[in-house]
Design a protein around this motif. Sequence first.
Motif, PDB file in Angstrom:
ATOM      1  N   GLN A  19      39.160  37.480  41.588  1.00 56.94           N
ATOM      2  CA  GLN A  19      38.411  37.541  42.836  1.00 56.94           C
ATOM      3  C   GLN A  19      37.300  38.580  42.798  1.00 56.94           C
ATOM      4  OE1 GLN A  19      41.955  37.617  45.631  1.00 56.94           O
ATOM      5  NE2 GLN A  19      40.723  36.083  46.670  1.00 56.94           N
ATOM      6  N   THR A  33      34.415  37.155  40.930  1.00 58.62           N
ATOM      7  CA  THR A  33      33.731  36.155  41.752  1.00 58.62           C
ATOM      8  C   THR A  33      32.849  36.812  42.812  1.00 58.62           C
ATOM      9  OG1 THR A  33      35.501  34.541  41.421  1.00 58.62           O
ATOM     10  CG2 THR A  33      34.066  34.207  43.313  1.00 58.62           C
ATOM     11  N   CYS A  44      35.930  35.737  49.639  1.00 53.20           N
ATOM     12  CA  CYS A  44      36.392  34.851  48.559  1.00 53.20           C
ATOM     13  C   CYS A  44      37.890  34.625  48.717  1.00 53.20           C
ATOM     14  CB  CYS A  44      36.094  35.497  47.202  1.00 53.20           C
ATOM     15  SG  CYS A  44      36.835  34.637  45.797  1.00 53.20           S
ATOM     16  N   TYR A  82      33.016  31.681  49.491  1.00 55.75           N
ATOM     17  CA  TYR A  82      33.315  31.003  48.220  1.00 55.75           C
ATOM     18  C   TYR A  82      34.837  30.915  48.070  1.00 55.75           C
ATOM     19  CZ  TYR A  82      33.313  29.731  43.276  1.00 55.75           C
ATOM     20  OH  TYR A  82      33.500  29.068  42.078  1.00 55.75           O
ATOM     21  N   ASN A  83      35.314  29.787  47.534  1.00 52.55           N
ATOM     22  CA  ASN A  83      36.738  29.608  47.261  1.00 52.55           C
ATOM     23  C   ASN A  83      36.964  29.279  45.790  1.00 52.55           C
ATOM     24  OD1 ASN A  83      37.930  29.975  49.869  1.00 52.55           O
ATOM     25  ND2 ASN A  83      37.167  27.964  50.478  1.00 52.55           N
TER      26      ASN A  83
END
Length: 269
Positions: A107, A110, A119, A197-198
Amino acid sequence: MEFSVLMSVYFKEDADWLNQAMRSVWDEQTLKPNEIVLVKDGPLTPELDDVISIWRDKLGNILQCIPLEENVGLGDALNIGLKYCSNEIIARMDTDDIALPQRFEKQLVTLQQEDVDICSAWITEFDVAPSLATGTRKIPEYHDAIAQYAKLRNPINHPAVMYKKSAVEKAGGYRKMMWFEDYYLWVRMLLTGSKFYNIQEPLVLMRAGMAQLERRSGISYAKSELALLNRFRSLRFLTGCEYCKALLLRIPVRVVPVFLVRATYKYLR
């Protein structure tokens, strides 16, 4: 990059599950937090206090325990905990779930590479044991798809979320909305310009099952969901047509008799 983990525990939770959650956050992570903020949402059982005492001895100043005199509910407890988080990056963790070993590492990468404010990731649900998965809750990857998905469903898996404290505060933090404090926050974050965001893989094992399904049904739950949709409409997040569609798709399933919920769950299992 330094980050905090924000957790809240109350008296009905299981001491063994809390211990397992703490192990997954600390012992089993490839990248460990430099701070864990645990809000004690009202007086706890002796068993829960014993587990917390063991972890305080083990982690020292890394674990901050914030005791509240009375139970205030998850949303208010998390708002209090946010104030004690000293880092801009915060990972949420429920005290009955299990974080997979690379959760925080993936994470943080990201958040940096995608330049996002929040996220999350997929979650794998289980009932009896972590090794016996009952399903995976998949959610869209990119911001535009997430924003569209939010019109009908919660676009973020709260137990797996990592976000920027400043973005949450800009949206007003968690607010009163029984059972939907997180969903309400995500929509307000969308409206205040946060980028979402995922990650497209499970990073948390979440306890679910019949008890959870029963909590998500009934008149009280339906009324709370209706209040949420009305708030989305007043915020102009939903158009008139989108509001009607959400009502038709979301509310009727909440008032299905519990015996039918149980029968359906047993059949699906």
